[in-house]
Design a protein around this motif. Structure first.
Motif, short mmCIF file in Angstrom:
data_model
loop_
_atom_site.label_atom_id
_atom_site.label_comp_id
_atom_site.label_asym_id
_atom_site.label_seq_id
_atom_site.Cartn_x
_atom_site.Cartn_y
_atom_site.Cartn_z
N UNK A 102 15.24 -8.80 37.40
CA UNK A 102 16.59 -9.33 37.19
C UNK A 102 17.51 -9.08 38.38
N UNK A 103 17.21 -8.10 39.17
CA UNK A 103 18.05 -7.81 40.34
C UNK A 103 17.96 -8.92 41.38
N UNK A 104 16.94 -9.76 41.27
CA UNK A 104 16.78 -10.87 42.21
C UNK A 104 17.51 -12.14 41.77
N UNK A 105 18.20 -12.08 40.62
CA UNK A 105 18.94 -13.25 40.13
C UNK A 105 19.98 -13.76 41.13
N UNK A 106 20.78 -12.90 41.76
CA UNK A 106 21.77 -13.42 42.70
C UNK A 106 21.15 -14.21 43.87
N UNK A 107 19.93 -13.91 44.21
CA UNK A 107 19.26 -14.63 45.29
C UNK A 107 19.01 -16.09 44.93
N UNK A 108 18.89 -16.39 43.62
CA UNK A 108 18.69 -17.79 43.20
C UNK A 108 19.85 -18.67 43.63
N UNK A 109 21.06 -18.12 43.64
CA UNK A 109 22.24 -18.91 44.01
C UNK A 109 22.20 -19.32 45.48
N UNK A 110 21.41 -18.65 46.28
CA UNK A 110 21.32 -18.98 47.70
C UNK A 110 20.11 -19.85 48.03
N UNK A 111 19.32 -20.19 47.03
CA UNK A 111 18.14 -21.03 47.25
C UNK A 111 18.48 -22.51 47.06
N UNK A 112 17.68 -23.35 47.67
CA UNK A 112 17.82 -24.79 47.52
C UNK A 112 17.22 -25.19 46.17
N UNK A 113 18.03 -25.69 45.23
CA UNK A 113 17.51 -26.06 43.91
C UNK A 113 16.43 -27.14 43.94
N UNK A 114 16.40 -27.96 44.98
CA UNK A 114 15.38 -28.99 45.06
C UNK A 114 13.99 -28.38 45.29
N UNK A 115 13.94 -27.15 45.79
CA UNK A 115 12.66 -26.46 45.97
C UNK A 115 12.04 -26.09 44.63
N UNK A 116 12.82 -26.07 43.57
CA UNK A 116 12.32 -25.68 42.25
C UNK A 116 11.66 -26.85 41.52
N UNK A 117 11.84 -28.03 42.03
CA UNK A 117 11.28 -29.21 41.37
C UNK A 117 9.84 -29.46 41.81
N UNK A 118 9.02 -29.93 40.90
CA UNK A 118 7.64 -30.28 41.24
C UNK A 118 7.63 -31.45 42.21
N UNK A 119 8.59 -32.36 42.03
CA UNK A 119 8.68 -33.55 42.88
C UNK A 119 10.15 -33.83 43.17
N UNK A 120 10.50 -33.88 44.44
CA UNK A 120 11.91 -34.15 44.79
C UNK A 120 12.21 -35.64 44.61
N UNK A 121 13.47 -35.96 44.30
CA UNK A 121 13.84 -37.37 44.14
C UNK A 121 13.61 -38.15 45.43
N UNK A 122 13.34 -39.42 45.30
CA UNK A 122 13.08 -40.25 46.48
C UNK A 122 14.32 -40.38 47.36
N UNK A 123 15.50 -40.16 46.80
CA UNK A 123 16.72 -40.26 47.59
C UNK A 123 17.26 -38.89 48.02
N UNK A 124 16.35 -37.93 48.18
CA UNK A 124 16.71 -36.60 48.69
C UNK A 124 16.51 -36.59 50.20
N UNK A 125 17.60 -36.33 50.94
CA UNK A 125 17.55 -36.37 52.40
C UNK A 125 17.03 -35.07 53.02
N UNK A 126 17.13 -33.95 52.29
CA UNK A 126 16.66 -32.68 52.81
C UNK A 126 17.79 -31.67 52.94
N UNK A 127 17.50 -30.61 53.71
CA UNK A 127 18.48 -29.53 53.93
C UNK A 127 19.23 -29.77 55.22
#
Length: 169
Positions: free
Chosen positions: A70-95
């Motif tokens: 649970x101490x790693x929860x704050x680190x989730x706020x700094x991650x790219x949410x699109x990395x959590x998806x199995x497949x990114x949307x076709x209209x995702x340009x990137x970081x």
């Protein structure tokens, strides 16, 4: 005996004008409906993508909780949410790091590493309000490390960040 009348062939100018007016009205109604359905399609697509990102966030938060990290929860706020998806949307340009939004194509998603926000560049500009908005920014919101499982299943969220008051309503 009367001379035979010549029968007129074709349409009068008045009849042609009436047909042109009716056609113009029908075309205006058609184009208005097309614009409405484009706005609605974009709104639904944005909502679906956000739903996928929210689900990915909640899965990650619950996974950390169940693994006792649970101490790693704050680190989730700094991650790219699109990395959590199995497949990114076709209209995702990137970081990007501090992107110049006006130079990017509309109707696309991106992640701003500098602000740590998900951004959607509106293609129709006004799908959320009557005011002109070209981009919507979303921020990951997380509960504290002491949150229980029920709170983790509901509270982690991706919310609109600093939009005009008329958009937030």
């Amino acid at each position: 005996m009367m001379p035979p009348r010549h029968r007129q062939h074709g349409y009068t100018l008045f009849e042609l004008a009436v047909v042109a007016c009716v056609f113009a009205i029908l075309l205006t109604v058609f184009l208005t409906r097309v614009a409405y359905y484009q706005h609605e399609a974009e709104r639904v697509t944005v909502a679906q993508t956000l739903g996928s990102l929210r689900t990915g966030l909640r899965v990650k938060a619950l996974q950390l909780h169940l693994e006792g990290r649970r101490t790693q929860l704050p680190a989730l706020a700094r991650q790219n949410p699109f990395d959590w998806l199995a497949e990114t949307p076709s209209n995702y340009l990137g970081e990007f790091y501090g992107p110049e939004l006006e130079k990017l194509p509309a109707g696309n998603w991106l992640y701003d590493r500098k602000e740590q926000k998900v951004i959607y560049l509106l293609s129709n500009g006004n799908i959320f309000s009557r005011t002109r908005v070209d981009a919507v920014k979303f921020k990951v919101i997380l509960p504290g490390a002491d949150a229980d499982v029920e709170k983790l299943a509901q509270e982690p969220d991706i919310v609109v960040w600093k939009m005009p008051d008329s958009v937030a309503n």
